[in-house]
Design an enzyme around this catalytic site. Structure first.
Site, PDB file in Angstrom:
ATOM      1  N   LYS A  41       6.395  24.601 -30.168  1.00  0.00           N
ATOM      2  CA  LYS A  41       6.103  24.379 -31.107  1.00  0.00           C
ATOM      3  C   LYS A  41       6.487  25.516 -32.254  1.00  0.00           C
ATOM      4  O   LYS A  41       6.533  25.890 -33.461  1.00  0.00           O
ATOM      5  CB  LYS A  41       4.196  24.881 -31.428  1.00  0.00           C
ATOM      6  N   ARG A  89      17.221  19.630 -12.256  1.00  0.00           N
ATOM      7  CA  ARG A  89      17.367  21.262 -11.072  1.00  0.00           C
ATOM      8  C   ARG A  89      16.683  20.977  -9.610  1.00  0.00           C
ATOM      9  O   ARG A  89      17.265  20.534  -8.469  1.00  0.00           O
ATOM     10  CB  ARG A  89      17.533  22.008 -12.135  1.00  0.00           C
ATOM     11  N   SER A 127      16.514  27.077 -20.165  1.00  0.00           N
ATOM     12  CA  SER A 127      16.455  28.175 -21.545  1.00  0.00           C
ATOM     13  C   SER A 127      15.416  29.379 -21.387  1.00  0.00           C
ATOM     14  O   SER A 127      15.554  30.146 -22.268  1.00  0.00           O
ATOM     15  CB  SER A 127      16.414  26.909 -22.389  1.00  0.00           C
TER      16      SER A 127
HETATM   17  P1  ADP Z   1      15.612  23.732 -20.734  1.00  0.00           P
HETATM   18  O1  ADP Z   1      14.434  22.700 -19.892  1.00  0.00           O
HETATM   19  O2  ADP Z   1      16.181  24.563 -19.968  1.00  0.00           O
HETATM   20  O3  ADP Z   1      14.244  24.162 -22.192  1.00  0.00           O
HETATM   21  P2  ADP Z   1      16.350  21.356 -22.361  1.00  0.00           P
HETATM   22  O4  ADP Z   1      14.913  20.553 -22.660  1.00  0.00           O
HETATM   23  O5  ADP Z   1      17.539  22.055 -23.627  1.00  0.00           O
HETATM   24  O6  ADP Z   1      16.546  22.457 -21.097  1.00  0.00           O
HETATM   25  O7  ADP Z   1      16.392  20.416 -21.069  1.00  0.00           O
HETATM   26  C1  ADP Z   1      17.389  19.016 -22.050  1.00  0.00           C
HETATM   27  C2  ADP Z   1      18.157  18.494 -20.156  1.00  0.00           C
HETATM   28  O8  ADP Z   1      19.089  19.816 -19.757  1.00  0.00           O
HETATM   29  C3  ADP Z   1      17.173  18.368 -19.436  1.00  0.00           C
HETATM   30  O9  ADP Z   1      16.584  16.877 -19.165  1.00  0.00           O
HETATM   31  C4  ADP Z   1      17.447  19.172 -18.422  1.00  0.00           C
HETATM   32  O10 ADP Z   1      17.005  19.088 -17.288  1.00  0.00           O
HETATM   33  C5  ADP Z   1      18.447  19.894 -18.613  1.00  0.00           C
HETATM   34  N1  ADP Z   1      18.717  20.429 -18.180  1.00  0.00           N
HETATM   35  C6  ADP Z   1      18.490  22.489 -18.692  1.00  0.00           C
HETATM   36  N2  ADP Z   1      18.447  23.529 -18.085  1.00  0.00           N
HETATM   37  C7  ADP Z   1      19.990  22.170 -17.079  1.00  0.00           C
HETATM   38  C8  ADP Z   1      20.219  23.275 -16.095  1.00  0.00           C
HETATM   39  N3  ADP Z   1      20.262  24.652 -16.144  1.00  0.00           N
HETATM   40  N4  ADP Z   1      20.998  22.416 -14.871  1.00  0.00           N
HETATM   41  C9  ADP Z   1      21.119  21.106 -15.135  1.00  0.00           C
HETATM   42  N5  ADP Z   1      20.163  20.491 -15.824  1.00  0.00           N
HETATM   43  C10 ADP Z   1      19.384  21.556 -17.016  1.00  0.00           C
END
Ligand code: ADP
Length: 167
Positions: A41, A89, A127
Site C-alpha cells: 500500500k 530463501r 527489501s
Molecule cells: P521481498 O520479498 O524482498 O520484498 P520482492 O517482493 O521484491 O522481495 O521479491 C521478488 C522475488 O525476489 C521473490 O521471488 C523473492 O523470493 C525474490 N527475492 C527477494 N529477495 C531475495 C533474496 N535475498 N534471495 C533470493 N530471492 C529473493
C-alpha cells in the site's frame, strides 16, 4: 528463445534480487524484471523510481525492466513468456511461494514457475529488512547495489526522523 519473467515489488532492488537474476540469465535467453505497481500500500520508492534504479543497476543485455498490475499470468502471456522466476530463501518462503505457483498454474497450465536459490549470504535478505535497517541508520552497503544505497541515503536524509520505521 526462452523468455522468463522475474516479478516482485523490488522496493528496493537488493543484491539478493541481482544474484537471482544472474542465475536466471544462465538458464534463459532473456528475462523481464516485472515491477508490481501496487505490491504494497505504501512502498518506499515510487514505481518509476524502482524501475529507474533497476535499469541503472543491471546490464541492459537480455534484461527488460517493466511495471505491471493485474494478473501475472496475463502479463506473462502478453510478453510471450512461459516461465516465472521466483526466489526461495529460507523455508519461510516455501508455503507462500507454493500457493502462488499452484494458483498461477491453475490460471495458466502452460506457464511454469521455476524456483532459484541465492548465494547463502543473501538467504535472509529482504527489501523490508534493508528499508528498516537503512531507516535506522544501519550500514546496508554490502546488501544493495551502489545506486540503491545512494537512493536510500537520499530518501532517509530527506525524511523526518519521526517517520522512520522501527525494528
Ligand atoms: P521481498 O520479498 O524482498 O520484498 P520482492 O517482493 O521484491 O522481495 O521479491 C521478488 C522475488 O525476489 C521473490 O521471488 C523473492 O523470493 C525474490 N527475492 C527477494 N529477495 C531475495 C533474496 N535475498 N534471495 C533470493 N530471492 C529473493
Amino acid at each position: 528463445m526462452v523468455h522468463a519473467i522475474f516479478p516482485g515489488s523490488f522496493d528496493p532492488l537488493t543484491n539478493g534480487h541481482v544474484d537471482l537474476l544472474h542465475r536466471a540469465l544462465k538458464l534463459f535467453d532473456s528475462v523481464t524484471v516485472a515491477v508490481l505497481v501496487n505490491a504494497e500500500k505504501k512502498p518506499l520508492f515510487t514505481c518509476e523510481a524502482r524501475l529507474r534504479l533497476i535499469r541503472r543497476c543491471l546490464p541492459p543485455d537480455r534484461i527488460h525492466v517493466l511495471s505491471f498490475d493485474g494478473l501475472l499470468v496475463d502479463f506473462a502471456r502478453k510478453r510471450g513468456a512461459k516461465v516465472l522466476i521466483r526466489g526461495l530463501r529460507a523455508v519461510s518462503d516455501y508455503e507462500y511461494e507454493c500457493q502462488m505457483a499452484m494458483m498461477n498454474r491453475d490460471l495458466d497450465p502452460d506457464i511454469e514457475t521455476v524456483f532459484l536459490m541465492p548465494k547463502s549470504c543473501y538467504s535472509f535478505l529482504s527489501s523490508r529488512m534493508v528499508k528498516e535497517v537503512a531507516g535506522l541508520g544501519g550500514d546496508v552497503s554490502h546488501l544493495v547495489p551502489p545506486a540503491v544505497l545512494t537512493a536510500l541515503k537520499e530518501k532517509f536524509d530527506l525524511d523526518d526522523r519521526d517517520d522512520r520505521p522501527s525494528l
